[in-house]
Design an enzyme around this catalytic site. Structure first.
Site, short mmCIF file in Angstrom:
data_model
loop_
_atom_site.label_atom_id
_atom_site.label_comp_id
_atom_site.label_asym_id
_atom_site.label_seq_id
_atom_site.Cartn_x
_atom_site.Cartn_y
_atom_site.Cartn_z
N ASN A 149 -2.01 2.35 5.90
CA ASN A 149 -1.22 1.11 5.44
C ASN A 149 -1.06 0.29 6.84
OD1 ASN A 149 -0.95 2.05 3.18
ND2 ASN A 149 1.50 2.72 3.37
N GLY A 150 -1.08 -0.99 6.80
CA GLY A 150 -0.89 -1.64 7.89
C GLY A 150 -2.19 -2.52 8.38
N HIS A 167 12.14 -38.97 -2.74
CA HIS A 167 11.38 -39.29 -1.75
C HIS A 167 9.78 -38.66 -1.79
CE1 HIS A 167 14.75 -40.94 0.53
NE2 HIS A 167 15.43 -39.98 -0.01
N LYS A 207 10.47 -17.49 -8.60
CA LYS A 207 10.32 -16.42 -9.69
C LYS A 207 9.04 -16.87 -10.63
CE LYS A 207 11.93 -13.79 -8.70
NZ LYS A 207 12.45 -13.69 -7.39
N TRP A 216 -3.01 -2.83 -1.47
CA TRP A 216 -2.81 -4.10 -1.43
C TRP A 216 -3.82 -4.65 -0.60
CZ3 TRP A 216 -1.55 -8.23 1.75
CH2 TRP A 216 -1.14 -9.15 1.05
N CYS A 261 0.89 -1.29 0.06
CA CYS A 261 0.06 -0.18 0.11
C CYS A 261 0.80 1.35 -0.02
CB CYS A 261 -0.73 0.13 1.23
SG CYS A 261 -2.26 -1.38 1.70
N ARG A 271 3.77 -0.91 -4.80
CA ARG A 271 3.63 -1.38 -3.34
C ARG A 271 2.40 -2.13 -3.12
NH1 ARG A 271 7.30 1.29 0.50
NH2 ARG A 271 6.08 0.56 2.18
N LYS A 327 5.51 -5.07 -3.77
CA LYS A 327 6.83 -5.29 -3.59
C LYS A 327 7.30 -5.39 -2.20
CE LYS A 327 10.75 -4.94 -5.15
NZ LYS A 327 11.34 -6.08 -5.73
N GLU A 385 5.61 -16.52 -8.94
CA GLU A 385 5.40 -15.25 -8.58
C GLU A 385 4.82 -14.76 -9.98
OE1 GLU A 385 8.16 -13.05 -5.59
OE2 GLU A 385 9.18 -13.86 -7.30
N GLU A 434 14.62 -20.44 -5.66
CA GLU A 434 14.38 -19.01 -6.05
C GLU A 434 13.81 -19.28 -7.55
OE1 GLU A 434 14.36 -16.47 -4.96
OE2 GLU A 434 14.66 -14.96 -6.64
C1 G6P Z 1 7.78 -9.48 -0.92
C2 G6P Z 1 8.32 -9.44 -2.34
C3 G6P Z 1 9.61 -10.41 -2.56
C4 G6P Z 1 10.45 -10.21 -1.32
C5 G6P Z 1 9.83 -10.43 -0.16
C6 G6P Z 1 10.85 -10.11 0.82
O1 G6P Z 1 7.34 -10.96 -0.97
O2 G6P Z 1 7.31 -9.51 -3.15
O3 G6P Z 1 10.14 -10.38 -3.77
O4 G6P Z 1 11.45 -11.20 -1.70
O5 G6P Z 1 8.72 -9.41 0.10
O6 G6P Z 1 10.92 -8.55 0.80
P1 G6P Z 1 12.26 -7.61 1.40
O7 G6P Z 1 12.11 -6.53 1.06
O8 G6P Z 1 12.21 -8.08 2.94
O9 G6P Z 1 13.42 -8.61 0.73
#
Ligand code: G6P
Length: 614
Positions: free
Chosen positions: A102-103, A506, A487, A74, A2, A27, A609, A490, A483
């Site tokens: 926000n929050g 397993h 990706k 968000w 947000c 955000r 983000k 996401e 990772e």
């Molecule tokens: C969100 C983002 C991710 C990120 C994660 C941790 O889920 O979409 O891309 O890895 O937060 O964020 P940070 O800013 O703490 O690395």
């Protein structure tokens, strides 16, 4: 998560607010809204969807005023629709208020029930509206007093801003656990949840601390603490980073940021590799050599992609510093109560420096008396400020929601930290000097790796319609498998799982069939033969295989090509640097698959983000 923008001054508010919202859209982007005050009247517009939808609404139906607040959402409580969008409006006549938040308000249902029993009618399904209704309910001549009183009733986290038709010249803002900055101008002042939204308007900002309340007027601003004492906060200059936030010739921020990785890593290493000591050097650790030498354990805590960087860090610290390491999801760590040895350093890894769970884990560690460090990208962020010391990534702003350059920069910083800790323990100067040479070669190796782009694009066309993928790697490349899968999930919404390759038998092997491709990370190295055996097990079950292997040994390449359906070749690299190199084709693969599936790469559904709620 947000975004908030506020403006009070002499110019029409909405163009400034909308411009700021566009910059904060990364955000949260499921709905947006603005509220302005003009001649004592409160006006507002709210719209589900992107900021551009709100902008079109304002073109058709503009609102006047040189003071206003705005928000891009968000969703936490209640779906993304016009009603649940912020600002939330409460009160009537000349006692109307508008609020953006926000929050999360944890006790909102109790407070809501109390207000409803008094006849207050709620319009939305949000937790936020309860603060708006409470402010309207208690509103008196003093807006800041009313806000303070209401905040003493709520439990949870907030960065919020309020305007009231009864107080047509002021914005009141408050922070607890969710970032806010006041931007200072000439006869105009601003509010933002991220200072980057103020670029081009002002570079002078005050970061609000938890429990502080700010009052903004056209020619005046003040910050107060919990005891209502007026403070003299430090005004900080922020660097105008607009050029780094422009797309240039790239169609998406994610692709731009993938291509920025060589420079990002150069920046992460700049001034930190020390040839004479054959070690690394950091300006902001704030721990003396004795403290570092006497530490006998490290806990790395993080969320999302940063957690995966932490998993690579575990291998690095164990190999080079010979130190026991634990890697903890911050969301779990904050509530667990594990016995932790006294000589333990807690390192929070975070791109944004604002992730609520990581911040809480850091605070809990500090409370227990452990030295804390942050590996962080955003200068001045909450975690960067609250940790005892830390290392900035200097990767430049990362805008694509799927983290790319932050990951490789985090791993680079962790490698340098492992070198530094290692040189205080078992690592010889010869080994240290060798690591420095190898680290210096990484930016060029990434440039070379990026030449696989066309091949990855071609392979993506073949695999974009599948619904499940597996990612396999071992040792240093196990976190990269995680990772790579993250990706893909996401941004393409394909189900993907990462596994240590040998663990496949397993369970995950039950999923293998011609409709479930597997991505194998098999560069030449100590576990090559073992991972190849796992690859063969998948082939034996007719699972399509994409293999990522390293140049250098033609026989290895030939061997892999004979077995895998598709092969991506990356440069030869020492094992401990393979995570940084091998993640590049996985980033490109996810990017192209998402594009081919028509997904919004930079703003994937349901994600944000920076996750500033629990
Ligand atoms: C969100 C983002 C991710 C990120 C994660 C941790 O889920 O979409 O891309 O890895 O937060 O964020 P940070 O800013 O703490 O690395």
């Amino acid at each position: 998560m947000c975004g908030i923008i506020g403006y009070v001054g002499f110019r029409p508010a909405t163009p400034i607010l909308i411009d700021g919202l566009h910059r904060l859209e990364y955000r949260g982007y499921d709905s947006a809204g603005v509220a302005t005050l003009d001649k004592g009247d409160l006006h507002f517009r709210k719209k589900a969807g992107r900021v551009s939808h709100l902008q079109s609404l304002l073109v058709d139906s503009p609102i006047p005023g040189t003071i206003g607040i705005s928000h891009t959402r968000w969703a936490t409580h209640g779906p993304a629709n016009d009603t649940n969008a912020h600002p939330h409006i409460a009160g009537e006549g000349n006692k109307q208020i508008a609020l953006v938040h926000n929050g999360v308000i944890e006790n909102y249902s109790t407070l809501k029930r109390q207000l409803e029993s008094e006849g207050v009618v709620f319009k939305s399904q949000t937790d936020t509206e309860v603060i708006a209704q409470l402010i309207a309910y208690h509103l008196n001549d003093n807006l800041i007093e009313t806000v303070r009183k209401v905040l003493s009733l709520v439990k949870g986290t907030y960065g919020l801003a309020v305007v009231s038709s009864q107080h047509p010249d002021q914005i009141v803002a408050a922070r607890l656990g969710s970032p806010l900055v006041v931007g200072i101008g000439q006869d105009e002042n601003y509010l933002a949840s991220d200072p980057s939204a103020l670029m081009g308007y002002t570079q002078r900002v005050v970061y609000l601390q938890d429990h502080q309340i700010a009052l903004l007027k056209k020619s005046d601003w003040h910050v107060y603490d919990e005891q209502q004492i007026r403070l003299t906060p430090k005004i900080q200059e922020i660097v105008d980073k607009r050029t780094s936030t422009e797309l240039g010739n790239f169609p998406h921020y994610m692709l731009k940021e993938i291509y920025e990785q060589p420079e990002a890593i150069e920046n992460a290493m700049r001034g930190r590799l020390n040839d004479s000591d054959a070690s690394a050097h950091f300006g902001g650790l704030n721990l003396d050599t004795q403290q570092i030498r006497s530490a006998d354990r490290i806990i790395l805590t993080a969320c999302g992609t940063s957690y995966h960087a932490g998993l690579v860090g575990e291998y690095l610290f164990e190999e080079f510093a010979r130190m026991p390491v634990e890697v903890e999801y911050a969301s779990e760590f904050r509530y667990r109560n594990p016995p932790i040895d006294r000589q333990t350093i807690i390192i929070a890894i975070t791109q944004s420096g604002e992730t609520a769970d990581t911040l809480a884990a850091l605070r809990e560690s500090k409370r227990k008396g452990h030295p804390t460090l942050a590996i962080c990208n955003v200068v001045g962020s909450s975690i960067a400020r609250e940790a005892d010391g830390g290392v900035y990534l200097h990767a430049g702003q990362e805008i694509g929601v799927a983290s790319t350059k932050a990951f490789t920069s985090q791993v680079t910083v962790l490698t340098m930290l492992a070198l530094y800790f290692g040189r205080m323990r078992h690592l010889s100067s010869i080994q240290g000097a060798k690591m420095i040479d190898e680290l210096r070669s990484v930016p060029d190796l990434i440039r070379e790796t990026l030449t696989c782009h066309d091949e990855v694009k071609r392979i993506s066309e073949k695999y974009h319609a599948f619904r499940n993928l597996l990612y396999m790697g071992r040792q240093y490349l196990y976190p990269v498998a995680l990772e790579g899968a993250l990706k893909l999930k996401e941004i393409s919404y394909i189900h993907a799982e990462g596994y240590p390759a040998a663990e496949m038998k397993h369970g995950p092997i039950a999923l293998v069939d011609p409709e479930t491709p597997s991505v194998f990370l098999v560069p030449d190295g100590p576990v090559f033969d073992k991972v190849m055996s796992n690859l063969e097990e998948v082939k034996a079950r007719k699972g399509p295989v994409i293999a990522i292997t390293s140049a250098g040994n033609p026989r290895v390449i030939q061997y892999v090509k004979e077995r895998a359906d598709d092969v991506i070749i990356i440069p030869e690299t020492p094992e401990y640097l393979q995570p940084i190199i091998s993640v590049i084709p996985l980033q490109l693969f996810a990017y192209h698959i998402a594009l081919l599936r028509g997904c919004d790469v930079d703003k994937p559904r349901n994600l944000a983000k920076s996750v500033t709620v629990e």
